[in-house]
Write an enzyme that holds these catalytic residues in place. Structure first.
Site, mmCIF file in Angstrom:
data_model
loop_
_atom_site.group_PDB
_atom_site.id
_atom_site.type_symbol
_atom_site.label_atom_id
_atom_site.label_comp_id
_atom_site.label_asym_id
_atom_site.label_seq_id
_atom_site.Cartn_x
_atom_site.Cartn_y
_atom_site.Cartn_z
ATOM 1 N N ALA A 172 0.855 -1.188 0.000
ATOM 2 C CA ALA A 172 0.000 0.000 0.000
ATOM 3 C C ALA A 172 0.891 1.237 0.000
ATOM 4 O O ALA A 172 1.808 1.350 0.816
ATOM 5 C CB ALA A 172 -0.900 0.000 1.231
ATOM 6 N N VAL A 202 3.871 -1.267 3.717
ATOM 7 C CA VAL A 202 3.326 0.055 3.416
ATOM 8 C C VAL A 202 4.471 1.022 3.110
ATOM 9 O O VAL A 202 5.500 1.029 3.791
ATOM 10 C CB VAL A 202 2.497 0.598 4.610
ATOM 11 C CG1 VAL A 202 1.862 1.935 4.260
ATOM 12 C CG2 VAL A 202 1.423 -0.400 5.037
ATOM 13 N N LYS A 203 4.235 1.800 2.062
ATOM 14 C CA LYS A 203 5.218 2.834 1.693
ATOM 15 C C LYS A 203 4.702 4.176 2.184
ATOM 16 O O LYS A 203 3.544 4.525 1.932
ATOM 17 C CB LYS A 203 5.377 2.839 0.169
ATOM 18 C CG LYS A 203 6.165 4.002 -0.410
ATOM 19 C CD LYS A 203 6.352 3.828 -1.908
ATOM 20 C CE LYS A 203 6.920 5.056 -2.565
ATOM 21 N NZ LYS A 203 7.254 4.864 -3.979
ATOM 22 N N THR A 204 5.552 4.920 2.860
ATOM 23 C CA THR A 204 5.103 6.214 3.365
ATOM 24 C C THR A 204 6.264 7.210 3.403
ATOM 25 O O THR A 204 7.425 6.815 3.373
ATOM 26 C CB THR A 204 4.462 6.049 4.757
ATOM 27 O OG1 THR A 204 3.696 7.208 5.044
ATOM 28 C CG2 THR A 204 5.482 5.852 5.856
#
Ligand code: R5P
Length: 293
Positions: A172, A202-204
């Site tokens: 995500a 998750v990439k953030t």
């Protein structure tokens, strides 16, 4: 057919030596199926537990952005130094040689361009094509607080359901709209929603204050997004701080392929992510490699 003559009796049972059952190295992934784990272990290096993803998927909504005008010329020389390529199926099929053995994270959402509302995306790849392309994960943009928030979340859950049937993990990608504040509170919310709904990692974005709380509150690995091009030392410092804060790697694009020495920069990022190099050590490496060129 095996020769049945003179078959030896099996006798090395090693009674008393229990078969090992080791925990999977990646946060939150221990209860996944074998195929999922195997694919994640091709993205994340089991030795360091981390990954250096090279993001070159920008064209799916931006067209030929600076540095990606000719992926064949600018990106292929970088491939040996990345753990994973994040890209579209169009570039994968047209430019990347199938003999390449690096893992692939496929851009799986799309449907809008920079000329329109970016959050208005749909799932843009069939799960069977992901299997056909032997990808190790599917990447989907999630716009928490965005105009099409619900639609983007449902895109993610659809991919997670489809991927679960085939053993393909979902990444995500938390996308921040222009009007959203990029702070730890926002990213805690966004990353946690993605993980709660089943994203495998998750990439953030990195934030100066409280990044470690984002990683701590997210039950699956976080990879740091690169973002706009920064001076090399600043980008290496950002990656270093993200790793110190608990990120399990980086997914960087422009800060690598728009660097004045992309291979040197990618190697320097690797040193930070996998070899615990400080920003100063990594920058030193970058300059040495750049000058050698
Ligand atoms: C969309 O937001 C994408 O995932 C990007 O195309 C890409 O991954 C961004 O990479 P960077 O910001 O490091 O250039």
């Amino acid at each position: 057919m095996a020769d049945l003559d003179e078959v030896k009796d099996a006798k090395e049972y090693h009674i008393g030596i229990p078969q090992k059952s080791e925990a999977f190295f990646l946060k939150g992934s221990n209860n996944l199926d074998w195929g999922m784990k195997n694919r994640l272990a091709r993205i994340f290096n089991p030795e360091s537990g981390r990954t250096v993803m090279l993001a070159i998927d920008h064209g799916y909504f931006q067209g030929p952005t600076t540095g990606l005008e000719r992926v064949d010329l600018s990106i292929l020389p970088l491939v040996p130094y990345a753990d994973t390529l994040m890209l579209t199926r169009g570039i994968l099929r047209t430019v990347i040689p199938p003999s390449m053995s690096k893992s692939v994270v496929l851009r799986a959402s799309g449907g809008t361009s920079i000329l329109k509302e970016l959050s208005n995306e749909e799932v843009a790849v069939d799960i069977e094509d992901c299997a056909r392309l032997n990808v190790c994960a599917m990447a989907v943009q999630v716009f928490i607080g965005g105009e099409f928030e619900r639609q983007s979340i449902i895109n993610m859950t659809k991919l997670i359901d489809a991927g679960t049937r085939y053993g393909i993990p979902t990444l995500a990608v938390t996308a921040v709209g222009k009007e959203m504040v990029r702070d730890a509170r926002y990213f805690r919310l966004a990353t946690r929603i993605c993980a709660e709904l089943g994203a495998h990692y998750v990439k953030t974005y990195y934030v100066e204050s409280g990044f470690e709380t984002i990683c701590a509150a997210c039950p699956v690995p976080i990879v740091m997004a690169g973002g706009k091009k920064l001076p090399e030392l600043d980008a290496l410092t950002m990656a270093y701080k993200a790793i110190q804060g608990g990120a399990a790697g980086v997914d960087m694009g422009r800060n690598i392929f728009q660097s004045e020495a992309p291979v040197a920069m990618l190697k320097a990022v690797r040193a930070v992510v996998h070899n615990k190099a400080t920003p100063a050590e990594a920058f030193d490496l970058f300059q040495t490699l750049k000058n050698q060129k």
